[in-house]
Design a protein around this motif. Sequence first.
Motif, PDB file in Angstrom:
ATOM      1  N   LYS A  16       0.841  -1.207   0.000  1.00 22.05           N
ATOM      2  CA  LYS A  16       0.000   0.000   0.000  1.00 22.05           C
ATOM      3  C   LYS A  16       0.873   1.252   0.000  1.00 22.05           C
ATOM      4  CE  LYS A  16      -2.876   2.384   3.507  1.00 22.05           C
ATOM      5  NZ  LYS A  16      -1.995   3.135   4.384  1.00 22.05           N
ATOM      6  N   LYS A  20      -5.848   6.767  13.984  1.00 19.74           N
ATOM      7  CA  LYS A  20      -6.001   6.062  12.697  1.00 19.74           C
ATOM      8  C   LYS A  20      -7.478   5.981  12.331  1.00 19.74           C
ATOM      9  CE  LYS A  20      -1.528   4.973  12.780  1.00 19.74           C
ATOM     10  NZ  LYS A  20      -0.550   5.347  11.786  1.00 19.74           N
ATOM     11  N   ARG A  41       2.933   6.043  -2.917  1.00 16.49           N
ATOM     12  CA  ARG A  41       4.092   6.894  -3.178  1.00 16.49           C
ATOM     13  C   ARG A  41       4.492   6.897  -4.650  1.00 16.49           C
ATOM     14  NH1 ARG A  41       4.228   5.852   1.939  1.00 16.49           N
ATOM     15  NH2 ARG A  41       5.465   7.094   3.409  1.00 16.49           N
TER      16      ARG A  41
HETATM   17  O1  LIG Z   1       3.310   7.163   5.055  1.00 15.41           O
HETATM   18  C1  LIG Z   1       2.521   6.225   4.953  1.00 15.41           C
HETATM   19  O2  LIG Z   1       2.204   5.716   3.859  1.00 15.41           O
HETATM   20  C2  LIG Z   1       1.924   5.695   6.190  1.00 15.41           C
HETATM   21  C3  LIG Z   1       2.392   6.096   7.423  1.00 15.41           C
HETATM   22  C4  LIG Z   1       1.890   5.555   8.697  1.00 15.41           C
HETATM   23  O3  LIG Z   1       1.118   6.538   9.340  1.00 15.41           O
HETATM   24  P1  LIG Z   1       1.638   7.487  10.553  1.00 15.41           P
HETATM   25  O4  LIG Z   1       2.865   8.169  10.142  1.00 15.41           O
HETATM   26  O5  LIG Z   1       0.492   8.431  10.736  1.00 15.41           O
HETATM   27  O6  LIG Z   1       1.867   6.569  11.722  1.00 15.41           O
HETATM   28  C5  LIG Z   1       1.041   4.319   8.480  1.00 15.41           C
HETATM   29  O7  LIG Z   1       0.306   4.005   9.641  1.00 15.41           O
HETATM   30  C6  LIG Z   1       0.082   4.491   7.321  1.00 15.41           C
HETATM   31  O8  LIG Z   1      -0.694   3.337   7.110  1.00 15.41           O
HETATM   32  C7  LIG Z   1       0.825   4.746   6.043  1.00 15.41           C
END
Ligand SMILES: O=C(O)C1=C[C@@H](OP(=O)(O)O)[C@@H](O)[C@H](O)C1
Length: 441
Positions: free
Chosen positions: A30, A344, A35
């Motif tokens: 994901k 979250k 990205r």
């Molecule tokens: O940069 C990313 O793609 C993500 C960063 C994380 O979040 P946080 O930085 O808010 O912990 C992760 O939990 C999210 O599923 C995806």
Amino acid sequence: MSADGLPERFDVMVYPAAELRGELRAQPSKNYTTRYLLAAALAEGETRVVGVATSEDAGAMLRCLADWGAGVELVGDDAVIRGFGAHPAAGVTLNPGNAGAVARFLMGVAALTTGTTFVTDYPNSLGKRPQGDLLDALERLGARVSSDAGKLPISLSGPVRGGPVEVSAERSSQYASALMFLAPLLPGGLDLRLTGDIKSHAPLRQTLDTLAAFGVQASASDALSRISIPGGQRYRAGRVLVPGDYPGSAALLAAAATRPGVLRLSNLREHDLQGEREAVDVLRQMGADITREGDTLTVRGGLPLTAVTRDGDGFTDAVQALSAAAAAASGTTTWENVYTLRLKECDRISDTRAELERLGLSTSETEDSLTITGTERVAGGVTVNGHGDHRMIMLLTLLGLRAEAPIRITGAHHIRKSYPQFFRHLEALGAKFEYLPTDAH
Ligand SMILES: O=C(O)C1=C[C@@H](OP(=O)(O)O)[C@@H](O)[C@H](O)C1
Ligand SMILES: C=C(OP(=O)(O)O)C(=O)O
């Protein structure tokens, strides 16, 4: 019916599984899908993103990039993106669905436009998540911002020049990542100072890795408190390959560790920046038998597990999957330093406790930790709440697989946010589910 053959909205009935056995290929990551798609749109020319995720979050990114003027074509498992470079269209309203990372990355890039509005059709999930730390940084850079007290809906407009700026990284790393995507396209670049107790270092490194894959220069201090990205650069179009997804795979690994049987799971690189790779070490530390041959992990399940105490910040998106292992382990497991889980799709500390207790487990919490005492028997026979959260649904499914009577999980269609094939993959290993259509959102 949806394209995946499951009802559009459904509760799932999870039946006990005597064993899980078979071979699977890990789904595409994901975090790398979101990205690479964004970086491809920020390039001029055509990029092929090979093997993109098919989740709702990937779909949200594709939809928003198309709305901003990128050419988006799906060819087999790949996405072919014709980028808009430094010029996303102005005056567009973007709806990133329930995808936090997508929303935030795009909000950073919106400073390239003279006006972008962000809305969500998930007011009770993404609509409640905080965006203020990112908005403050963008305002300090000179962007005009309006929001509902730091939450969606949000309107942003640039242009901004760049330069030195502080951004808080104690609630989410996604704010800093958003600015990192923006930086190379600004005339002055960005000299970022990440403030507070920096959380989720791993996704920040995935962002640096993505910039490098698209030919963007950046330098970062070891602890990531300083990240400098010169301006006036271009993202270089080309071809990138999405690796396998560790957060979703952690749920399969934990499922396999807590049931008898053998799982062989391929497409998981040993050297990978996804922090959730650590789930393998955590499960091993708990007593699971996991071996690696190249990109394939083999789990021989059903061994007794024992509790651990671990800092969970390195593997935030696997904490819930690993909580299923904790619930099966002898002793009391604590995940420390996980305050950000409260921010979250739901409150992954308090809401997780509520559902685990409904299943008969004893748990406790502090502001930044979650504690679970394992139990040999889960009676089941109850309905639990998925809280609209894909990772909660994964955790509850794993508990259902080892319960003595079926459990029903409400709103299980939200699994599609990150892992649309989750139930199908478990079915391939011998699990049994029933999909019960529902009108509930
Ligand atoms: O940069 C990313 O793609 C993500 C960063 C994380 O979040 P946080 O930085 O808010 O912990 C992760 O939990 C999210 O599923 C995806
Ligand atoms: C929290 C998650 O995603 P996001 O922040 O991108 O919504 C997740 O995938 O568990």
